[in-house]
Design a protein around this motif. Structure first.
Motif, PDB file in Angstrom:
ATOM      1  N   GLN A  94       2.685   6.889   4.256  1.00 18.23           N
ATOM      2  CA  GLN A  94       2.891   5.942   5.355  1.00 18.23           C
ATOM      3  C   GLN A  94       2.535   4.616   5.020  1.00 18.23           C
ATOM      4  O   GLN A  94       3.262   3.704   5.658  1.00 18.23           O
ATOM      5  N   LEU A  95       1.359   4.521   4.323  1.00 23.78           N
ATOM      6  CA  LEU A  95       0.950   3.279   4.013  1.00 23.78           C
ATOM      7  C   LEU A  95       2.072   2.330   3.486  1.00 23.78           C
ATOM      8  O   LEU A  95       2.266   1.139   3.483  1.00 23.78           O
ATOM      9  N   HIS A  96       2.859   3.018   2.287  1.00 20.48           N
ATOM     10  CA  HIS A  96       3.891   2.413   1.728  1.00 20.48           C
ATOM     11  C   HIS A  96       5.049   1.859   2.415  1.00 20.48           C
ATOM     12  O   HIS A  96       5.338   0.704   2.481  1.00 20.48           O
ATOM     13  N   GLU A  97       5.553   2.620   3.472  1.00 19.29           N
ATOM     14  CA  GLU A  97       6.444   2.192   4.512  1.00 19.29           C
ATOM     15  C   GLU A  97       5.888   1.122   5.456  1.00 19.29           C
ATOM     16  O   GLU A  97       6.865   0.326   5.597  1.00 19.29           O
ATOM     17  N   GLU A  98       4.683   1.057   5.785  1.00 21.31           N
ATOM     18  CA  GLU A  98       4.264   0.066   6.656  1.00 21.31           C
ATOM     19  C   GLU A  98       4.014  -1.136   5.779  1.00 21.31           C
ATOM     20  O   GLU A  98       4.536  -2.539   6.350  1.00 21.31           O
ATOM     21  N   TYR A  99       4.034  -1.072   4.312  1.00 25.15           N
ATOM     22  CA  TYR A  99       4.173  -2.529   3.453  1.00 25.15           C
ATOM     23  C   TYR A  99       5.457  -2.903   3.416  1.00 25.15           C
ATOM     24  O   TYR A  99       5.759  -4.005   3.684  1.00 25.15           O
ATOM     25  N   VAL A 100       6.439  -1.874   3.177  1.00 24.98           N
ATOM     26  CA  VAL A 100       7.792  -2.099   2.897  1.00 24.98           C
ATOM     27  C   VAL A 100       8.408  -2.866   4.293  1.00 24.98           C
ATOM     28  O   VAL A 100       9.157  -3.899   4.061  1.00 24.98           O
ATOM     29  N   GLU A 101       7.998  -2.181   5.331  1.00 28.75           N
ATOM     30  CA  GLU A 101       8.482  -2.860   6.632  1.00 28.75           C
ATOM     31  C   GLU A 101       7.829  -4.100   7.149  1.00 28.75           C
ATOM     32  O   GLU A 101       8.295  -4.644   8.270  1.00 28.75           O
ATOM     33  N   GLY A 102       6.812  -4.441   6.243  1.00 25.52           N
ATOM     34  CA  GLY A 102       6.201  -5.676   6.508  1.00 25.52           C
ATOM     35  C   GLY A 102       5.132  -5.954   7.683  1.00 25.52           C
ATOM     36  O   GLY A 102       4.831  -6.901   8.245  1.00 25.52           O
ATOM     37  N   GLU A 103       4.609  -4.498   7.710  1.00 26.18           N
ATOM     38  CA  GLU A 103       3.762  -4.482   8.963  1.00 26.18           C
ATOM     39  C   GLU A 103       2.115  -4.628   8.405  1.00 26.18           C
ATOM     40  O   GLU A 103       1.364  -4.993   9.232  1.00 26.18           O
ATOM     41  N   ILE A 104       2.212  -4.488   7.237  1.00 28.34           N
ATOM     42  CA  ILE A 104       0.677  -4.624   6.217  1.00 28.34           C
ATOM     43  C   ILE A 104       1.337  -5.586   5.196  1.00 28.34           C
ATOM     44  O   ILE A 104       2.340  -5.402   4.635  1.00 28.34           O
ATOM     45  N   GLY A 105       0.271  -6.487   4.685  1.00 27.95           N
ATOM     46  CA  GLY A 105       0.349  -7.264   3.527  1.00 27.95           C
ATOM     47  C   GLY A 105       0.032  -6.505   2.135  1.00 27.95           C
ATOM     48  O   GLY A 105      -0.810  -5.418   2.324  1.00 27.95           O
ATOM     49  N   GLU A 106      -0.004  -7.123   1.058  1.00 32.01           N
ATOM     50  CA  GLU A 106      -0.535  -6.570  -0.050  1.00 32.01           C
ATOM     51  C   GLU A 106      -2.000  -6.333  -0.166  1.00 32.01           C
ATOM     52  O   GLU A 106      -2.525  -5.197  -0.764  1.00 32.01           O
ATOM     53  N   VAL A 107      -2.614  -7.227   0.205  1.00 32.87           N
ATOM     54  CA  VAL A 107      -4.219  -7.082   0.142  1.00 32.87           C
ATOM     55  C   VAL A 107      -4.606  -5.902   1.281  1.00 32.87           C
ATOM     56  O   VAL A 107      -5.253  -5.073   0.643  1.00 32.87           O
ATOM     57  N   GLU A 108      -4.008  -5.794   2.340  1.00 30.25           N
ATOM     58  CA  GLU A 108      -4.291  -4.548   3.389  1.00 30.25           C
ATOM     59  C   GLU A 108      -3.902  -3.427   2.621  1.00 30.25           C
ATOM     60  O   GLU A 108      -4.561  -2.347   2.823  1.00 30.25           O
ATOM     61  N   LEU A 109      -2.623  -3.446   1.935  1.00 29.16           N
ATOM     62  CA  LEU A 109      -2.276  -2.069   1.455  1.00 29.16           C
ATOM     63  C   LEU A 109      -3.071  -1.455   0.340  1.00 29.16           C
ATOM     64  O   LEU A 109      -3.641  -0.587   0.321  1.00 29.16           O
ATOM     65  N   GLU A 110      -3.645  -2.416  -0.684  1.00 33.70           N
ATOM     66  CA  GLU A 110      -4.580  -2.042  -1.543  1.00 33.70           C
ATOM     67  C   GLU A 110      -5.770  -1.407  -0.840  1.00 33.70           C
ATOM     68  O   GLU A 110      -6.273  -0.664  -1.482  1.00 33.70           O
ATOM     69  N   ARG A 111      -6.335  -2.411   0.046  1.00 32.44           N
ATOM     70  CA  ARG A 111      -7.643  -2.033   0.670  1.00 32.44           C
ATOM     71  C   ARG A 111      -7.546  -0.300   1.178  1.00 32.44           C
ATOM     72  O   ARG A 111      -8.182   0.343   0.847  1.00 32.44           O
ATOM     73  N   ARG A 112      -6.368  -0.302   2.103  1.00 35.07           N
ATOM     74  CA  ARG A 112      -6.060   0.904   2.635  1.00 35.07           C
ATOM     75  C   ARG A 112      -6.009   2.158   1.761  1.00 35.07           C
ATOM     76  O   ARG A 112      -6.291   3.323   1.867  1.00 35.07           O
ATOM     77  N   LEU A 113      -5.183   1.840   0.696  1.00 40.72           N
ATOM     78  CA  LEU A 113      -4.913   3.097  -0.677  1.00 40.72           C
ATOM     79  C   LEU A 113      -6.175   3.405  -1.085  1.00 40.72           C
ATOM     80  O   LEU A 113      -6.558   4.479  -1.362  1.00 40.72           O
TER      81      LEU A 113
END
Length: 130
Positions: free
Chosen positions: A45-64
């Protein structure tokens, strides 16, 4: 032709052969499972949000990091058993406290320091651990 149409045609073809129960167990169910996508995991889900531009790289790393941290998993699992505490509040509590024991020892005021945790939820969490 889409996957549903292919499935329907396969079912009709198979329908002509053999016993219904055997046909369904041996052929139809495996095809149905193959055509049904699995439920996404939190990481997916996080990867999908990142790919779709809903979250940025920093937010992706934090959430992961939060999703994969066993410490936060333990805290979240315990705290989510409290009425009104869902995944978001549980994750915020897990970010604020180092352990389940720290949550257990926390006062209502300390619990309110976690983002998205108001007085009512803090009281409920506090009482849960008493």
């Amino acid at each position: 032709m889409n996957a549903t149409e292919v499935f329907s045609i396969l079912c009709l073809c198979i329908w002509a052969a053999g016993e219904a129960a055997q046909r369904r167990a041996v052929v139809v169910e495996p095809i149905k499972r193959a055509l049904t996508p699995p439920e996404p995991t939190t990481v997916e889900q996080l990867h999908e949000e990142y790919v779709e531009g809903e979250i940025g790289e920093v937010e992706l790393e934090r959430r992961l990091a939060d999703a994969l941290d066993e410490r936060t998993d333990t805290i979240r699992e315990e705290v989510e058993t409290v009425d009104g505490v869902g995944p978001t509040r549980a994750a915020e509590i897990a970010k604020t406290f180092e352990s389940v024991e720290a949550v257990r020892r926390a006062s209502v005021d300390e619990l309110q320091e976690a983002e998205h945790v108001g007085e009512a939820i803090a009281v409920d969490v506090h009482q849960h651990f008493r």
